[in-house]
Design a protein around this motif. Structure first.
Motif, PDB file in Angstrom:
ATOM      1  N   ALA A 531       0.839  -1.190   0.000  1.00 21.77           N
ATOM      2  CA  ALA A 531       0.000   0.000   0.000  1.00 21.77           C
ATOM      3  C   ALA A 531       0.876   1.242   0.000  1.00 21.77           C
ATOM      4  CB  ALA A 531      -0.913  -0.003   1.218  1.00 21.77           C
ATOM      5  N   GLY A 532       0.460   2.221  -0.741  1.00 20.20           N
ATOM      6  CA  GLY A 532       1.227   3.473  -0.870  1.00 20.20           C
ATOM      7  C   GLY A 532       0.749   4.196  -2.097  1.00 20.20           C
ATOM      8  N   ALA A 533       1.584   4.297  -3.106  1.00 17.46           N
ATOM      9  CA  ALA A 533       1.167   4.912  -4.357  1.00 17.46           C
ATOM     10  C   ALA A 533       0.099   4.059  -5.020  1.00 17.46           C
ATOM     11  CB  ALA A 533       2.361   5.070  -5.292  1.00 17.46           C
ATOM     12  N   GLY A 534      -0.888   4.716  -5.629  1.00 16.19           N
ATOM     13  CA  GLY A 534      -1.925   4.007  -6.350  1.00 16.19           C
ATOM     14  C   GLY A 534      -1.530   3.745  -7.792  1.00 16.19           C
ATOM     15  N   LEU A 535      -2.368   2.980  -8.481  1.00 12.20           N
ATOM     16  CA  LEU A 535      -2.116   2.594  -9.861  1.00 12.20           C
ATOM     17  C   LEU A 535      -3.378   2.838 -10.668  1.00 12.20           C
ATOM     18  CD1 LEU A 535      -0.433   1.127 -12.069  1.00 12.20           C
ATOM     19  CD2 LEU A 535      -1.268  -1.037 -11.116  1.00 12.20           C
ATOM     20  N   ASN A 536      -3.288   3.685 -11.694  1.00 12.10           N
ATOM     21  CA  ASN A 536      -4.426   3.947 -12.566  1.00 12.10           C
ATOM     22  C   ASN A 536      -4.126   3.361 -13.936  1.00 12.10           C
ATOM     23  OD1 ASN A 536      -5.788   6.047 -14.721  1.00 12.10           O
ATOM     24  ND2 ASN A 536      -7.102   5.615 -12.961  1.00 12.10           N
ATOM     25  N   LEU A 537      -5.005   2.477 -14.412  1.00 12.83           N
ATOM     26  CA  LEU A 537      -4.809   1.757 -15.667  1.00 12.83           C
ATOM     27  C   LEU A 537      -5.822   2.224 -16.703  1.00 12.83           C
ATOM     28  CD1 LEU A 537      -4.391  -1.820 -14.137  1.00 12.83           C
ATOM     29  CD2 LEU A 537      -2.573  -0.410 -15.088  1.00 12.83           C
ATOM     30  N   THR A 538      -5.329   2.689 -17.851  1.00 12.80           N
ATOM     31  CA  THR A 538      -6.198   3.201 -18.909  1.00 12.80           C
ATOM     32  C   THR A 538      -5.673   2.751 -20.270  1.00 12.80           C
ATOM     33  OG1 THR A 538      -6.522   5.193 -17.556  1.00 12.80           O
ATOM     34  CG2 THR A 538      -7.319   5.273 -19.823  1.00 12.80           C
ATOM     35  N   ASN A 539      -6.562   2.225 -21.097  1.00 13.46           N
ATOM     36  CA  ASN A 539      -6.233   1.894 -22.499  1.00 13.46           C
ATOM     37  C   ASN A 539      -5.146   0.830 -22.628  1.00 13.46           C
ATOM     38  OD1 ASN A 539      -8.093   3.806 -23.357  1.00 13.46           O
ATOM     39  ND2 ASN A 539      -6.559   5.394 -23.722  1.00 13.46           N
ATOM     40  N   ASN A 540      -4.985  -0.022 -21.631  1.00 18.63           N
ATOM     41  CA  ASN A 540      -3.979  -1.078 -21.710  1.00 18.63           C
ATOM     42  C   ASN A 540      -4.581  -2.363 -22.271  1.00 18.63           C
ATOM     43  OD1 ASN A 540      -1.638   0.204 -20.099  1.00 18.63           O
ATOM     44  ND2 ASN A 540      -3.408   0.468 -18.744  1.00 18.63           N
ATOM     45  N   ILE A 541      -3.720  -3.255 -22.736  1.00 17.14           N
ATOM     46  CA  ILE A 541      -4.108  -4.614 -23.108  1.00 17.14           C
ATOM     47  C   ILE A 541      -3.347  -5.575 -22.216  1.00 17.14           C
ATOM     48  CG2 ILE A 541      -3.924  -6.387 -24.891  1.00 17.14           C
ATOM     49  CD1 ILE A 541      -4.336  -4.224 -26.987  1.00 17.14           C
ATOM     50  N   CYS A 542      -4.055  -6.509 -21.609  1.00 12.69           N
ATOM     51  CA  CYS A 542      -3.452  -7.572 -20.804  1.00 12.69           C
ATOM     52  C   CYS A 542      -3.954  -8.905 -21.336  1.00 12.69           C
ATOM     53  CB  CYS A 542      -3.831  -7.402 -19.331  1.00 12.69           C
ATOM     54  SG  CYS A 542      -3.407  -8.827 -18.292  1.00 12.69           S
ATOM     55  N   VAL A 543      -3.024  -9.718 -21.834  1.00 14.29           N
ATOM     56  CA  VAL A 543      -3.371 -11.036 -22.358  1.00 14.29           C
ATOM     57  C   VAL A 543      -2.555 -12.082 -21.610  1.00 14.29           C
ATOM     58  CG1 VAL A 543      -3.378 -12.543 -24.368  1.00 14.29           C
ATOM     59  CG2 VAL A 543      -3.940 -10.122 -24.630  1.00 14.29           C
ATOM     60  N   GLN A 544      -3.245 -13.048 -20.976  1.00 15.41           N
ATOM     61  CA  GLN A 544      -2.597 -14.097 -20.211  1.00 15.41           C
ATOM     62  C   GLN A 544      -2.941 -15.467 -20.782  1.00 15.41           C
ATOM     63  OE1 GLN A 544      -0.264 -13.081 -18.475  1.00 15.41           O
ATOM     64  NE2 GLN A 544      -0.802 -12.400 -16.411  1.00 15.41           N
ATOM     65  N   ASN A 558      -5.729  -0.108  -4.190  1.00 11.73           N
ATOM     66  CA  ASN A 558      -5.754   1.225  -4.786  1.00 11.73           C
ATOM     67  C   ASN A 558      -5.444   1.164  -6.283  1.00 11.73           C
ATOM     68  OD1 ASN A 558      -6.125   3.988  -4.871  1.00 11.73           O
ATOM     69  ND2 ASN A 558      -4.100   4.479  -4.020  1.00 11.73           N
ATOM     70  N   VAL A 559      -6.083   0.197  -6.971  1.00 19.22           N
ATOM     71  CA  VAL A 559      -5.967   0.091  -8.428  1.00 19.22           C
ATOM     72  C   VAL A 559      -7.280   0.576  -9.041  1.00 19.22           C
ATOM     73  CG1 VAL A 559      -5.530  -1.429 -10.379  1.00 19.22           C
ATOM     74  CG2 VAL A 559      -4.438  -1.882  -8.172  1.00 19.22           C
ATOM     75  N   THR A 560      -7.196   1.509  -9.969  1.00 21.45           N
ATOM     76  CA  THR A 560      -8.368   2.084 -10.617  1.00 21.45           C
ATOM     77  C   THR A 560      -8.131   2.140 -12.118  1.00 21.45           C
ATOM     78  OG1 THR A 560      -7.497   4.325 -10.364  1.00 21.45           O
ATOM     79  CG2 THR A 560      -8.924   3.502  -8.601  1.00 21.45           C
ATOM     80  N   GLY A 561      -9.155   2.557 -12.878  1.00 20.27           N
ATOM     81  CA  GLY A 561      -8.989   2.767 -14.304  1.00 20.27           C
ATOM     82  C   GLY A 561     -10.174   2.297 -15.106  1.00 20.27           C
ATOM     83  N   SER A 562     -10.070   2.453 -16.433  1.00 20.90           N
ATOM     84  CA  SER A 562     -11.144   2.033 -17.330  1.00 20.90           C
ATOM     85  C   SER A 562     -10.592   1.849 -18.732  1.00 20.90           C
ATOM     86  CB  SER A 562     -12.272   3.082 -17.342  1.00 20.90           C
ATOM     87  OG  SER A 562     -11.823   4.271 -17.976  1.00 20.90           O
ATOM     88  N   HIS A 563     -11.406   1.273 -19.598  1.00 19.80           N
ATOM     89  CA  HIS A 563     -11.088   1.105 -21.013  1.00 19.80           C
ATOM     90  C   HIS A 563      -9.806   0.296 -21.216  1.00 19.80           C
ATOM     91  CE1 HIS A 563     -13.923   4.481 -21.114  1.00 19.80           C
ATOM     92  NE2 HIS A 563     -14.197   4.112 -22.360  1.00 19.80           N
ATOM     93  N   ASN A 564      -9.733  -0.846 -20.547  1.00 17.33           N
ATOM     94  CA  ASN A 564      -8.636  -1.781 -20.758  1.00 17.33           C
ATOM     95  C   ASN A 564      -9.176  -3.055 -21.391  1.00 17.33           C
ATOM     96  OD1 ASN A 564      -6.343  -0.379 -19.121  1.00 17.33           O
ATOM     97  ND2 ASN A 564      -8.097  -0.391 -17.732  1.00 17.33           N
ATOM     98  N   LEU A 565      -8.347  -3.746 -22.147  1.00 17.19           N
ATOM     99  CA  LEU A 565      -8.730  -5.030 -22.746  1.00 17.19           C
ATOM    100  C   LEU A 565      -8.118  -6.139 -21.913  1.00 17.19           C
ATOM    101  CD1 LEU A 565      -8.764  -5.973 -26.501  1.00 17.19           C
ATOM    102  CD2 LEU A 565      -7.827  -7.552 -24.815  1.00 17.19           C
ATOM    103  N   TRP A 566      -8.960  -7.074 -21.453  1.00 18.81           N
ATOM    104  CA  TRP A 566      -8.538  -8.195 -20.615  1.00 18.81           C
ATOM    105  C   TRP A 566      -8.905  -9.486 -21.327  1.00 18.81           C
ATOM    106  CZ3 TRP A 566      -6.117  -5.987 -16.565  1.00 18.81           C
ATOM    107  CH2 TRP A 566      -6.518  -4.713 -16.152  1.00 18.81           C
ATOM    108  N   TYR A 567      -7.940 -10.390 -21.447  1.00 19.32           N
ATOM    109  CA  TYR A 567      -8.245 -11.624 -22.175  1.00 19.32           C
ATOM    110  C   TYR A 567      -7.374 -12.773 -21.685  1.00 19.32           C
ATOM    111  CZ  TYR A 567      -9.221 -14.862 -25.990  1.00 19.32           C
ATOM    112  OH  TYR A 567      -9.600 -15.962 -26.722  1.00 19.32           O
TER     113      TYR A 567
END
Length: 629
Positions: A531-544, A558-567
């Motif tokens: 915990a400390g600095a937050g993480l904002n995720l926008t327009n990323n692609i994550c493929v696993q 403290n992870v936030t964001g929108s408009h990411n592709l998850w697959y």
């Protein structure tokens, strides 16, 4: 060195008079400027002629007895021509009146000093990423046209054709070593260059501008055919790089008196310990005096210069500031580069450490740290490869440690021919304050037993910390020999915990197959370790490849964001208000650009996006997800 010292002359040739060849009674001189009045950014032609002269200078620089040159002064300037014969002189002068160019009122902005200014927003416009040198002269050197500058970017065109390149006035693009391709231009400054922005114009579309300071520069040459008793000119080069360094720094007693460029010519032998006691092929005991009076050690165009070897601890090692290292093939046993002070530019080098000894700890193939938090860093366009070996989990490919703030790390390839190391790119201060003002972008990162990009001890509340347009693939792989370590594509460690705040912005990245090693459950495309600095995720692609490699590390807060592709690993995280969960439809398994039918194409948000993608393509108002538009 005068702006005109290396001018090309249209009339006559430079010659020295012979005894008895003229008489002082016939000595005359005249000079004119056409046009005599210009707007800033325009050019004027100076023409002069003399008779009976044995030596002629124009504003203090030696010129031909008769000739012409094109100038582009930014303010009203007077030019003085002096003709000499023995003790007799004749003087003539011409003035050019410069008026300010009309401007369109705009809202003032202050772009980051490491980022080129904005250019055309039209699709297909040329885009400059970076230049090897950012300070130099337009006179002197091998042809009289000053330093060479390599301009890296995209959409320049396969050949110059009708395209232009300017820095105030036009740069020299027709020299014997000049070249033009879609992604790189090699030019010389020439006498028309003035301090400002380098701009490429292709098909009527201007690029963004890359800042460049034109200033008097000492240009020295080192050649395999030289001699250390030579003066270091192009015609009489040094044999060893150290002879040039000794001349420039008065044998390590002082920074060079003015901006200095040392050109290492192809074939120069820089493979051995230079004897300074630093176990290094190039020991940078001292550097330049300021960011506009640097000491630059640069590979001359036209071939390869190898620095260091696997039998020497360091390729480059030292405490000098205000240094540029560019266009070199640097190898080290422990580190290819160990920079112990900042205001360093490491540009367009091949960097490797193929066989470091075991038990190193706390270091890397490229290591940067400083005692001054105000120092700046540029690590751009480098290929970091064949790195690692039998080392522990604190040995990294690229490691920026104590005091490294104000850093731009972009357009690098890291991890090709992976040999074994922990993190591919690491920010972690081993002492002192947390790090900030960090910009990590447009890198291609693969391999590595631990995080692809590790942002530890960062504090974005003090200054922007951002990670964007990176392609991170096959990182945090299985069979880690080092024990438990963090294993994510992009991770925020917040170490020491609770000593930091703010939010790290992570956007337009493509992360594929991150966290194959699962010990400790610290694996995923993205994560926050403490915990400390937050993480904002926008327009990323994550493929696993499956659920065992999650999208987000277990325990992340403290992870936030929108408009990411998850697959590939199940449902999208609940906090993403506008997720895409379809396959990304990459061009191939090794090319992570998007096919036109991709669900991530034009599906992002402009609320947080990069203006251009990893290959310089304009994103526009409907950005795509991931590193490619």
């Amino acid at each position: 060195m005068s702006l005109l010292a290396g001018a090309q002359f249209a009339h006559g040739q430079y010659r020295r008079g012979h005894k008895g060849s003229s008489t002082t009674s016939s000595l005359s001189a005249s000079v004119s400027a056409s046009p005599a009045s210009i707007t800033a950014g325009q050019q004027s032609t100076l023409r002069w002629s003399t008779s009976g002269a044995t030596a002629v200078t124009l504003n203090g620089a030696a010129v031909a007895v008769s000739g012409s040159t094109v100038v582009a002064p930014q303010q009203s300037t007077s030019y003085s021509l002096v003709a000499r014969n023995g003790s007799t002189t004749k003087t003539a002068s011409a003035s050019i009146t410069v008026t300010a160019a009309p401007t369109t009122p705009t809202t003032p902005t202050t772009p980051p000093t490491t980022t080129p200014s904005s250019g055309s927003t039209t699709p297909g416009a040329p885009h400059i990423n970076f230049t090897d040198l950012n300070v130099g002269s337009g006179t002197g050197g091998d042809t009289g046209n000053g330093v060479y500058v390599r301009i890296f970017g995209n959409h320049f065109g396969a050949s110059q054709g009708s395209s232009s390149l300017s820095l105030g006035g036009p740069l020299v693009t027709n020299c014997s070593l000049c070249s033009w391709s879609d992604t790189m231009i090699i030019a010389q400054l020439g006498p028309s260059a003035t301090t400002g922005q380098i701009v490429v114009n292709v098909n009527g579309l201007p690029s963004n501008g890359a800042p460049f300071t034109v200033t008097p520069t000492t240009i020295l040459f080192v050649s395999p055919n030289g001699a250390d008793t030579n003066p270091g000119t192009f015609a009489q080069p040094f044999k060893s790089w150290r002879a040039a360094f000794n001349l420039a720094t008065s044998h390590d007693n002082a920074s060079p008196s003015q901006n200095t460029v040392i050109y290492l010519m192809p074939g120069t032998d820089v493979s051995f310990d230079d004897g300074r006691g630093y176990k290094s092929a190039i020991s940078t005991d001292i550097g330049g005096s300021s960011p506009t009076s640097q000491l630059s050690i640069v590979g001359y165009p036209g071939g390869t210069v190898n620095v260091g070897s696997t039998s020497i601890s360091y390729g480059v090692h030292g405490w000098g500031k205000n240094i540029t290292l560019a266009n070199l093939n640097i190898v080290g046993q422990v580190s290819a580069i160990d920079a112990e002070a900042g205001n360093i530019r490491i540009i367009n080098n091949s960097l490797s450490c193929p066989a470091p000894p075991s038990g190193l700890g706390g270091t890397a193939c490229i290591l940067g740290e400083t005692g001054s938090a105000a120092d700046t860093w540029a690590f751009q366009g480098n290929n970091v490869h064949d790195t690692g070996g039998n080392v522990d989990k604190t040995y990294h490919a690229v490691y920026f440690s104590t005091g490294v703030n104000h850093a731009d790390v972009g357009w690098n390839s890291i991890g090709q021919n992976f040999k074994g190391y922990c993190r591919s790119l690491m920010f972690h201060a081993s002492s002192g304050g947390n790090l900030y003002d960090l910009h990590v972008h447009d890198n291609v990162i693969t391999g590595g037993y631990c995080d692809g990009i590790g942002m530890a001890t960062v504090d974005p509340s003090q200054g922007t910390v951002e990670v964007y347009n990176n392609v991170v693939t096959h990182t945090a792989i299985a069979t880690n020999p080092y024990g438990v370590a963090n294993e994510a594509g992009i991770a925020i460690n917040s170490d020491p915990r609770a000593a930091t705040s703010g939010t790290v912005q992570v956007y337009n990245n493509t992360v594929v197959d991150a966290g194959g090693y699962v010990t400790g459950n610290q694996n995923g495309c993205f994560g926050v370790v403490y915990a400390g600095a937050g993480l904002n995720l926008t327009n990323n692609i994550c493929v696993q490849p499956g659920a065992s490699q999650p999208y987000i590390e277990s325990g992340s807060t403290n992870v936030t964001g929108s408009h990411n592709l998850w697959y590939g690993a199940g449902a999208a995280p609940a906090w993403d208000s506008a997720p895409v969960t379809s396959a990304p439809s990459f061009v191939s398994t090794t090319n992570f650009a998007l096919q036109s039918s991709s669900a991530g194409k034009d599906a992002g948000t402009s609320a947080k996006t990069s203006p251009v993608d990893i290959v310089g393509t304009q994103r526009g108002s409907t950005p795509s997800m991931g590193a490619y538009q």
